[in-house]
Write an enzyme that holds these catalytic residues in place. Structure first.
Site, PDB file in Angstrom:
ATOM      1  CB  CYS A 184       3.242  14.660  77.048  1.00 11.81           C
ATOM      2  SG  CYS A 184       2.247  14.133  75.651  1.00 11.81           S
ATOM      3  CG  HIS A 185       6.253  16.683  78.995  1.00 16.47           C
ATOM      4  ND1 HIS A 185       5.445  17.069  77.974  1.00 16.47           N
ATOM      5  CD2 HIS A 185       7.414  16.287  78.428  1.00 16.47           C
ATOM      6  CE1 HIS A 185       6.102  16.926  76.827  1.00 16.47           C
ATOM      7  NE2 HIS A 185       7.284  16.460  77.066  1.00 16.47           N
TER       8      HIS A 185
END
Lengths: 169, 420
Positions: free
Chosen positions: A133-134
């Site tokens: 995701c990040h």
């Protein structure tokens, strides 16, 4: 307060407001608390897992309280890598000895501490986990090494019921 | 305004109006004096009302077939798509309607920014608008969770986890929001309830927004106060009604294009996979209308500060009437502001683009620069510009420059003086 005695009416105002406030709070709290985990959710608080089929270098993922839990049977190299890291290099310093009491088995909640995604196995710059995701990188002990996540992946309360069974929760 | 003098023609009308002055209200709305120079950027208020009503009607009909349960939600959405008569149409209108709503609201907001519509005496209209915008984002986010696909589930997980950044009580708040230890059935049912409620809150705020608008009346492209009613105004009906209606028709063509030709282009394919708490999709990207804020969130390497930056980016808008120190409203008479305005538009578009890209390398660098510029615009450029900028002379009325032979006499004078 001045030396003037409070009037009857002022006393009544204050008393009424105070009783009203207590009454309102007593009504608001159930309305707020009903959103917290209910009895049926709390009842599912522990899970037993048979790990006899897991080979070294493999990870199984089980669901506990609606969250994935990684159970990894680590290889010797992975254990060595995890234990040789200096504490100063860690963002959230934790000894591998404390995270994995039995060094062969790493049990942790497979949820990235940034915003709750499930990190991918055997990925990332530290041979552990990588969150797509990040972009948080975790090492072979599930400790955060690089990226926006603030903490290591959480180690839940667990115990070996017998040689082949882990009870989580 | 001459509302008080209004008297219905019929006896029955008078009898009714004396008891409930609805006819006075209708008369006020019909005769409402509107600046005669409103351009098409002013038609988005009406378009937004249309969007809200569309979402409410299609949402009500979808709710008749949808089941808010973790085991059945995904299936019930497929049931709507395949079995329910015209279910596909209603759902595609509702799903694309959300995007159209945001498209219109962004144009509406940037219209305000260009023409200074947020300035005194219209601050309350502006702040009500920001509250509506926040509620729209909440409604859109919760609505996206309802189909219980992979993006629904993981979007919900990521966004609710933003609250875990709050020191001390963060984790408790997240558990409270979820009603469990992860996003699950209790989360779905409460999101459905709130998703159903919020549009009606928005409707109430829209009434206040319009009420607050009708006190000072519309701003206009020249951005000056005008006498009402006067030569500078026209009655709302039929002039503005027809203009708004035509613009709405054009807007509906765009809307229909998405609904009938590319109904899924604005969504994510991953959301046609049922929610799976064990696997996170490779790329989690929010809907396009949240991308600039997502880029700001990701551009800050610290979890708490990232969340603070993202929220500030929205809330800073509420302070805009006081951050912009210029007395002149319209950018038409603010040569420097006009340039900074377009830079801001570009900045937000760039943020939106990098928000959709992976947060690494050059994209991350661009996101950081663009984030810094976003705050610089509101916190430094706007306050300073109000004092430093040499604005152009503003006409005394809307009619004056037209009688003077140029649609924008002041600007023409400025250009002439430059040539000389």
């Amino acid at each position: 307060m001045s030396d003037k005695k409070p009037k009857r009416r002022e006393f009544l105002f204050t008393a009424t407001t105070a009783v009203g406030a207590v009454g309102a709070a007593a009504v608001v709290w159930p309305m707020v608390d009903q959103m917290n985990p209910d009895a049926s959710v709390k009842a599912l608080a522990s899970t037993e897992v048979d790990v006899s089929s897991v080979k070294p270098g493999n990870t199984i993922t089980v669901l506990w309280r609606g969250k994935p839990v990684f159970i990894r049977r680590r290889t010797k190299e992975e254990i060595e890598e995890a234990r040789s890291v200096k504490m100063e290099e860690l963002i959230h310093p934790e000894k591998d000895e404390d995270r994995a009491k039995n060094p062969e088995w790493l049990v942790m909640v497979g949820v990235c501490t940034h915003l709750g995604c499930v990190p991918l196995n055997d990925k990332g710059d530290y041979n552990g986990w990588f969150c797509p995701c990040h972009g948080s990188h975790y090492d072979t002990s599930g400790r955060i090494r690089k990226g926006p996540a603030p903490w290591n992946m959480e180690v839940p309360k667990y115990e070996f019921v017998n040689a082949n069974t882990i009870k989580i929760g | 305004m001459s509302d008080h003098d209004y008297k219905p023609k019929s006896k029955v009308g008078q009898w009714f109006n004396d008891r409930l002055p609805l006819l006075t209200l209708a008369n006020h709305l019909t005769d409402y004096p509107t600046p005669k120079n409103l351009n098409y950027w002013w038609t988005f208020g009406g378009i937004l009302t249309f969007c809200l009503i569309t979402q409410i009607i299609t949402g009500l009909t979808l709710a008749m077939h949808y089941i808010a349960h973790a085991d059945m939600a995904f299936e019930s959405v497929e049931h709507i798509m395949r079995d329910v008569n015209y279910g596909w149409l209603i759902r595609y209108i509702h799903a694309n309607g959300a995007s159209m709503f945001f498209l219109a609201v962004y144009i509406h907001i940037f219209r305000s920014l260009f023409y200074g519509s947020y300035k005194s005496p219209r601050e309350i209209i502006w702040i009500l608008g920001i509250v509506i915008y926040l509620l729209m984002m909440a409604a859109a986010f919760m609505g996206y969770v309802l189909p219980w696909g992979q993006m629904s589930f993981w979007g919900a997980t990521v966004i609710t986890n933003l609250f875990s950044a709050i020191p001390l009580v963060g984790e408790g708040i997240v558990t409270w929001l979820w009603g469990g230890y992860s996003v699950d059935n209790p989360t779905l049912t409460r999101f459905f309830t709130l998703h159903y409620l919020i549009p009606f809150l928005i409707l109430g705020l829209v009434v206040l927004h319009i009420w607050a608008l009708h006190v000072p009346g519309n701003n206009n492209p020249v951005g000056i106060d005008i006498k009402k009613p006067s030569k500078d105004t026209v009655p709302f009906h039929p002039y503005i009604v027809i203009k708004d209606g035509f613009a709405l028709l054009m807007f509906m063509i765009v809307f229909a294009f998405f609904v009938f030709y590319t109904p899924n282009i604005l969504g994510h394919a991953d959301n046609y996979i049922e929610a799976n708490p064990m696997v996170t999709p490779a790329h989690i990207v929010p809907e396009w209308y949240l991308l600039p804020f997502y880029a700001i969130l990701r551009s800050v390497p610290d979890k708490l500060l990232g969340v603070v930056a993202m929220l500030s980016a929205i809330l800073i808008l509420a302070a805009l009437p006081w951050l912009d120190t210029s007395k002149i409203r319209s950018a038409v008479f603010r040569p420097l502001y006009k340039q900074f305005y377009w830079i801001l538009v570009a900045d937000v578009l760039i943020l939106g683009y990098v928000g959709a890209m992976p947060a690494e390398g050059l994209y991350l660098l661009i996101a950081r620069v663009a984030t810094a510029y976003y705050f610089l615009h509101f916190l430094v450029i706007l306050p300073v510009l109000g004092f430093k900028e040499r604005t152009l002379p503003v006409p005394l009325s809307i009619t004056e420059p037209i009688l003077g032979g140029s649609p924008n006499l002041a600007a023409a004078r400025h250009r002439e003086s430059k040539i000389k």
